[in-house]
Motif scaffolding. Structure first.
Motif, PDB file in Angstrom:
ATOM      1  N   ASN A   2      35.702  11.275 -10.316  1.00  0.00           N
ATOM      2  CA  ASN A   2      36.517  10.266 -11.412  1.00  0.00           C
ATOM      3  C   ASN A   2      36.720  11.288 -13.064  1.00  0.00           C
ATOM      4  O   ASN A   2      37.048  11.071 -14.052  1.00  0.00           O
ATOM      5  N   GLN A   3      37.283  12.267 -12.519  1.00  0.00           N
ATOM      6  CA  GLN A   3      37.415  13.485 -13.827  1.00  0.00           C
ATOM      7  C   GLN A   3      38.910  13.509 -13.362  1.00  0.00           C
ATOM      8  O   GLN A   3      39.316  14.384 -11.734  1.00  0.00           O
ATOM      9  N   VAL A   4      40.318  14.043 -14.419  1.00  0.00           N
ATOM     10  CA  VAL A   4      40.936  14.411 -14.059  1.00  0.00           C
ATOM     11  C   VAL A   4      40.434  15.813 -14.088  1.00  0.00           C
ATOM     12  O   VAL A   4      40.023  17.000 -15.192  1.00  0.00           O
ATOM     13  N   VAL A   5      41.327  17.154 -12.901  1.00  0.00           N
ATOM     14  CA  VAL A   5      40.769  18.679 -12.776  1.00  0.00           C
ATOM     15  C   VAL A   5      42.698  19.186 -12.639  1.00  0.00           C
ATOM     16  O   VAL A   5      43.356  18.530 -12.073  1.00  0.00           O
ATOM     17  N   ALA A   6      42.826  19.656 -13.773  1.00  0.00           N
ATOM     18  CA  ALA A   6      44.176  20.508 -14.060  1.00  0.00           C
ATOM     19  C   ALA A   6      43.604  21.972 -13.716  1.00  0.00           C
ATOM     20  O   ALA A   6      43.390  23.107 -14.646  1.00  0.00           O
ATOM     21  N   THR A   7      44.529  22.785 -12.678  1.00  0.00           N
ATOM     22  CA  THR A   7      44.313  24.256 -12.930  1.00  0.00           C
ATOM     23  C   THR A   7      45.985  25.250 -13.177  1.00  0.00           C
ATOM     24  O   THR A   7      47.284  24.250 -13.296  1.00  0.00           O
ATOM     25  N   LEU A   8      45.735  25.314 -14.129  1.00  0.00           N
ATOM     26  CA  LEU A   8      46.526  26.180 -14.645  1.00  0.00           C
ATOM     27  C   LEU A   8      47.366  27.438 -13.945  1.00  0.00           C
ATOM     28  O   LEU A   8      47.002  27.844 -12.719  1.00  0.00           O
ATOM     29  N   GLU A   9      48.749  27.885 -14.458  1.00  0.00           N
ATOM     30  CA  GLU A   9      49.452  29.425 -13.719  1.00  0.00           C
ATOM     31  C   GLU A   9      48.593  30.347 -13.617  1.00  0.00           C
ATOM     32  O   GLU A   9      48.941  30.991 -12.571  1.00  0.00           O
ATOM     33  N   ASP A  10      47.824  30.172 -14.938  1.00  0.00           N
ATOM     34  CA  ASP A  10      47.074  31.236 -15.137  1.00  0.00           C
ATOM     35  C   ASP A  10      45.953  31.052 -13.758  1.00  0.00           C
ATOM     36  O   ASP A  10      45.088  32.623 -14.005  1.00  0.00           O
ATOM     37  N   GLY A  11      46.019  30.629 -13.312  1.00  0.00           N
ATOM     38  CA  GLY A  11      44.420  30.153 -12.846  1.00  0.00           C
ATOM     39  C   GLY A  11      43.001  29.396 -13.417  1.00  0.00           C
ATOM     40  O   GLY A  11      41.967  29.044 -12.845  1.00  0.00           O
ATOM     41  N   LYS A  12      42.979  29.115 -14.459  1.00  0.00           N
ATOM     42  CA  LYS A  12      42.416  28.599 -15.644  1.00  0.00           C
ATOM     43  C   LYS A  12      41.697  27.034 -15.308  1.00  0.00           C
ATOM     44  O   LYS A  12      43.315  26.744 -14.407  1.00  0.00           O
ATOM     45  N   VAL A  13      41.214  26.963 -14.768  1.00  0.00           N
ATOM     46  CA  VAL A  13      40.858  25.029 -14.377  1.00  0.00           C
ATOM     47  C   VAL A  13      39.859  24.181 -16.159  1.00  0.00           C
ATOM     48  O   VAL A  13      39.285  24.570 -16.087  1.00  0.00           O
ATOM     49  N   LEU A  14      40.787  23.491 -16.148  1.00  0.00           N
ATOM     50  CA  LEU A  14      40.545  22.019 -16.795  1.00  0.00           C
ATOM     51  C   LEU A  14      39.926  20.834 -16.833  1.00  0.00           C
ATOM     52  O   LEU A  14      40.886  20.489 -15.509  1.00  0.00           O
ATOM     53  N   THR A  15      38.896  20.066 -17.548  1.00  0.00           N
ATOM     54  CA  THR A  15      38.929  19.000 -16.645  1.00  0.00           C
ATOM     55  C   THR A  15      38.724  17.834 -17.624  1.00  0.00           C
ATOM     56  O   THR A  15      38.180  18.331 -19.273  1.00  0.00           O
ATOM     57  N   ALA A  16      38.883  16.888 -17.762  1.00  0.00           N
ATOM     58  CA  ALA A  16      39.052  15.740 -18.776  1.00  0.00           C
ATOM     59  C   ALA A  16      38.633  14.176 -17.975  1.00  0.00           C
ATOM     60  O   ALA A  16      38.932  14.479 -17.165  1.00  0.00           O
ATOM     61  N   GLU A  17      38.337  12.828 -19.151  1.00  0.00           N
ATOM     62  CA  GLU A  17      38.267  12.419 -18.975  1.00  0.00           C
ATOM     63  C   GLU A  17      39.921  11.319 -18.339  1.00  0.00           C
ATOM     64  O   GLU A  17      40.296  10.625 -17.281  1.00  0.00           O
ATOM     65  N   LYS A  18      40.897  11.638 -19.371  1.00  0.00           N
ATOM     66  CA  LYS A  18      42.132  11.415 -18.041  1.00  0.00           C
ATOM     67  C   LYS A  18      42.946  12.522 -19.175  1.00  0.00           C
ATOM     68  O   LYS A  18      42.235  13.510 -19.519  1.00  0.00           O
ATOM     69  N   ILE A  19      44.088  12.489 -18.541  1.00  0.00           N
ATOM     70  CA  ILE A  19      45.186  12.878 -18.783  1.00  0.00           C
ATOM     71  C   ILE A  19      46.528  12.511 -19.045  1.00  0.00           C
ATOM     72  O   ILE A  19      46.608  11.282 -18.409  1.00  0.00           O
ATOM     73  N   LEU A  20      47.363  12.646 -20.144  1.00  0.00           N
ATOM     74  CA  LEU A  20      48.196  11.754 -20.360  1.00  0.00           C
ATOM     75  C   LEU A  20      49.640  12.932 -20.722  1.00  0.00           C
ATOM     76  O   LEU A  20      49.775  13.701 -21.145  1.00  0.00           O
ATOM     77  N   ILE A  21      50.397  12.351 -19.941  1.00  0.00           N
ATOM     78  CA  ILE A  21      51.847  13.223 -20.133  1.00  0.00           C
ATOM     79  C   ILE A  21      52.608  13.220 -21.078  1.00  0.00           C
ATOM     80  O   ILE A  21      52.939  11.854 -20.345  1.00  0.00           O
ATOM     81  N   SER A  22      53.438  13.793 -21.243  1.00  0.00           N
ATOM     82  CA  SER A  22      53.835  13.745 -22.782  1.00  0.00           C
ATOM     83  C   SER A  22      55.223  15.190 -22.805  1.00  0.00           C
ATOM     84  O   SER A  22      55.030  16.063 -23.556  1.00  0.00           O
ATOM     85  N   VAL A  23      55.890  15.030 -21.501  1.00  0.00           N
ATOM     86  CA  VAL A  23      56.908  15.888 -21.535  1.00  0.00           C
ATOM     87  C   VAL A  23      58.295  15.373 -21.461  1.00  0.00           C
ATOM     88  O   VAL A  23      59.421  16.174 -21.249  1.00  0.00           O
ATOM     89  N   GLY A  24      58.597  14.156 -22.549  1.00  0.00           N
ATOM     90  CA  GLY A  24      60.103  14.053 -22.603  1.00  0.00           C
ATOM     91  C   GLY A  24      60.288  12.757 -21.712  1.00  0.00           C
ATOM     92  O   GLY A  24      59.265  12.097 -21.383  1.00  0.00           O
ATOM     93  N   ARG A  25      61.398  12.504 -21.635  1.00  0.00           N
ATOM     94  CA  ARG A  25      61.648  10.737 -21.529  1.00  0.00           C
ATOM     95  C   ARG A  25      63.083  11.123 -20.967  1.00  0.00           C
ATOM     96  O   ARG A  25      63.775  11.710 -21.335  1.00  0.00           O
ATOM     97  N   LYS A  26      63.273  10.085 -20.097  1.00  0.00           N
ATOM     98  CA  LYS A  26      64.341  10.216 -19.283  1.00  0.00           C
ATOM     99  C   LYS A  26      65.404   8.673 -19.601  1.00  0.00           C
ATOM    100  O   LYS A  26      64.836   7.465 -19.684  1.00  0.00           O
ATOM    101  N   PRO A  27      67.119   8.503 -19.313  1.00  0.00           N
ATOM    102  CA  PRO A  27      67.637   7.376 -19.363  1.00  0.00           C
ATOM    103  C   PRO A  27      66.854   6.908 -18.532  1.00  0.00           C
ATOM    104  O   PRO A  27      66.767   6.812 -17.291  1.00  0.00           O
ATOM    105  N   TYR A  28      67.200   5.233 -19.040  1.00  0.00           N
ATOM    106  CA  TYR A  28      67.084   3.983 -18.078  1.00  0.00           C
ATOM    107  C   TYR A  28      68.285   3.559 -17.576  1.00  0.00           C
ATOM    108  O   TYR A  28      68.641   2.916 -18.323  1.00  0.00           O
ATOM    109  N   LEU A  29      68.725   4.172 -16.086  1.00  0.00           N
ATOM    110  CA  LEU A  29      69.780   3.268 -15.841  1.00  0.00           C
ATOM    111  C   LEU A  29      69.852   2.981 -14.296  1.00  0.00           C
ATOM    112  O   LEU A  29      70.862   1.903 -13.898  1.00  0.00           O
ATOM    113  N   GLU A  30      69.107   2.541 -13.918  1.00  0.00           N
ATOM    114  CA  GLU A  30      68.485   2.252 -12.371  1.00  0.00           C
ATOM    115  C   GLU A  30      68.997   0.791 -12.480  1.00  0.00           C
ATOM    116  O   GLU A  30      68.946  -0.302 -13.434  1.00  0.00           O
TER     117      GLU A  30
END
Length: 457
Positions: free
Chosen positions: A242-270
């Motif tokens: 029930n926790q989000v576990v994120a591993t970074l490129e340098d090996g560090k590990v982060l945990t949190a209740e939730k993770i929010l993805i906000s890396v941008g948007r893409k055109p909707y042409l589907e």
């Protein structure tokens, strides 16, 4: 003239209204709610939530202004969300009222191009309707980008869409992406008590802006105890116990209740049928000229589906121009002075070229800068972090500006006009600005371009 608009966001509904004002018989197709992402899951709801956080912050700082508050200050997350929903509902009703008054026919359903003058509409009630039009404006907007490495489930791994409709405030949150969306959400949840960590691949927050601009926001985040990790990349993400576990490129590990993805948007042409009728695209975006015309006569593209900034006010302008040209006028878009706004505390706003961009283009430039700390109004309201920076070319014309500080997004309008019209710093510096106001900072920065600022050394 029959005009059909596919997509009822800030570009689409404006295009529909403008075409109707010019005498067209208009049909607007929208599969969800009018107002699009901006109104329903973007600009307006985020600002409504940030307004609640701002009120809370004002209460916490009240004692500095001689106001004592006895008793406990409680955060009612549910009421905040209800207020946000009510604001959206009122604005959606307002848009529907405008469409009705302009006699725009609104159809709730999914539109697909079958010919250059024909649209197949799968209505939300399950029925099918064919719309024939002389001109068609495409304005289907965008959706969040979700990299494959994230196990997106809308619960533990979320995007801004889900973040705006949470039932409970998370205790901890990892935000992937330190752009506008990530920074605004990060500060909102932090002010309500969530432990926030922001991960950004670039060397700074708000990557398109100059480093000195981003540094001001990073200072504020550090003060608020928001953990910012730049030059960082997540390589693995799992939901464990029930926790989000994120591993970074340098090996560090982060945990949190939730993770929010906000890396941008893409055109909707589907399933829009773009390829079926031969509309040219490049890197997933529709190609248009400066009149918003595609390669297919009578078909226009605007907003997030074309190669222009993903900004509501840009889509609105493009929608207006597309509608005018569809109705026989000869209008062209001008992207020289596009305002960019971030509604954090302090606010960040900019227009035109940054110093980094001017250097990359080989433009000789000069700059003037003035800190809010030296302004009487800023001291009075207790908001004095940040600065106003103005960039001019070799002819003294204002080609860019940045403001970090109180009401930056509102103050930017004056400088946006200056960039749009190519006004010189000398001429604009002659304008008398009212005292005591924050706008005096613009006047002082203009004077600083020529080293004639009276309130700095």
């Amino acid at each position: 003239m029959r005009v059909a608009v596919i997509g009822g966001g800030p570009g689409g509904y404006i295009a529909a209204i403008k075409a109707a004002m010019l005498g067209a018989e208009v049909t607007l197709l929208e599969k969800a709610k009018v107002g699009g992402t901006c109104l329903n899951a973007g600009c307006i709801p985020t600002k409504a939530l940030l307004a609640s956080a701002e009120k809370l912050n004002a209460i916490k700082e009240a004692e500095e202004f001689g106001i004592s508050i006895d008793g406990k200050v409680n955060v009612n997350f549910e009421v905040m969300m209800e207020r946000k929903d009510k604001t959206i509902e009122q604005m959606v009703k307002g848009i529907k009222f405008l469409l009705e008054k302009r006699k725009v026919r609104l159809l709730n359903g999914f539109g697909k191009l079958v010919e250059k003058n024909k649209i197949e509409v799968q209505l939300n009630d399950g029925s099918l309707e064919i719309i024939e039009a002389d001109k068609i404006i495409l304005a289907t907007g965008s959706v969040p980008i979700i990299p494959p490495l994230f196990p997106y489930d809308g619960n533990k791994v979320i995007t801004s869409n889900e973040a705006l409709f949470l039932k409970e405030m998370p205790e901890s949150l990892i935000i992937v992406g330190g752009g506008v969306i990530g920074c605004e959400f990060g500060q909102f949840f932090n002010k309500l008590g969530t432990k926030v960590t922001v991960i950004e691949m670039a060397e700074q927050l708000l990557p398109p802006e100059d480093k000195d601009t981003a540094k001001q926001l990073e200072r504020a985040f550090k003060k608020d105890k928001i953990k910012v990790m730049t030059n960082a990349k997540i390589v693995k993400c799992e939901v464990i116990d029930n926790q989000v576990v994120a591993t970074l490129e340098d090996g560090k590990v982060l945990t949190a209740e939730k993770i929010l993805i906000s890396v941008g948007r893409k055109p909707y042409l589907e399933d829009l049928g773009v390829e079926d009728i031969g509309i040219h695209t490049s890197f997933g975006k529709i190609i248009v000229n400066d009149k918003m015309e595609t390669n297919i006569e009578g078909v226009y593209g605007i907003g997030d589906i074309i190669n222009s900034p993903f900004l509501a006010h840009v889509a609105t302008k493009e929608g207006t121009i597309a509608a005018e040209n569809a109705m026989g006028l000869n209008k062209k878009i001008n992207y020289k002075a596009i305002p960019r706004c971030v509604y954090t505390d302090p606010e960040v706003a900019s227009v035109g070229l940054t110093e980094k961009e001017a250097t990359a283009k080989g433009i000789q430039y000069n700059r003037g800068q003035f800190d809010f700390r030296a302004l009487g109004k800023a001291q009075v309201i207790g908001r004095y972090q940040g600065f106003i920076k103005i960039i001019v070319d070799a002819e003294d014309k204002i080609i860019g500006a940045a403001i970090v500080g109180p009401h930056a997004t509102d103050l930017l309008a004056e400088l946006t006009l200056a960039v749009h019209l190519g006004i010189t710093a000398q001429d604009m510096g002659e304008v008398i600005h009212p005292h005591p106001t924050l706008t005096e900072g613009i006047m002082e920065a203009l004077h600083d371009v020529h080293k004639s600022c009276l309130h700095s050394v």
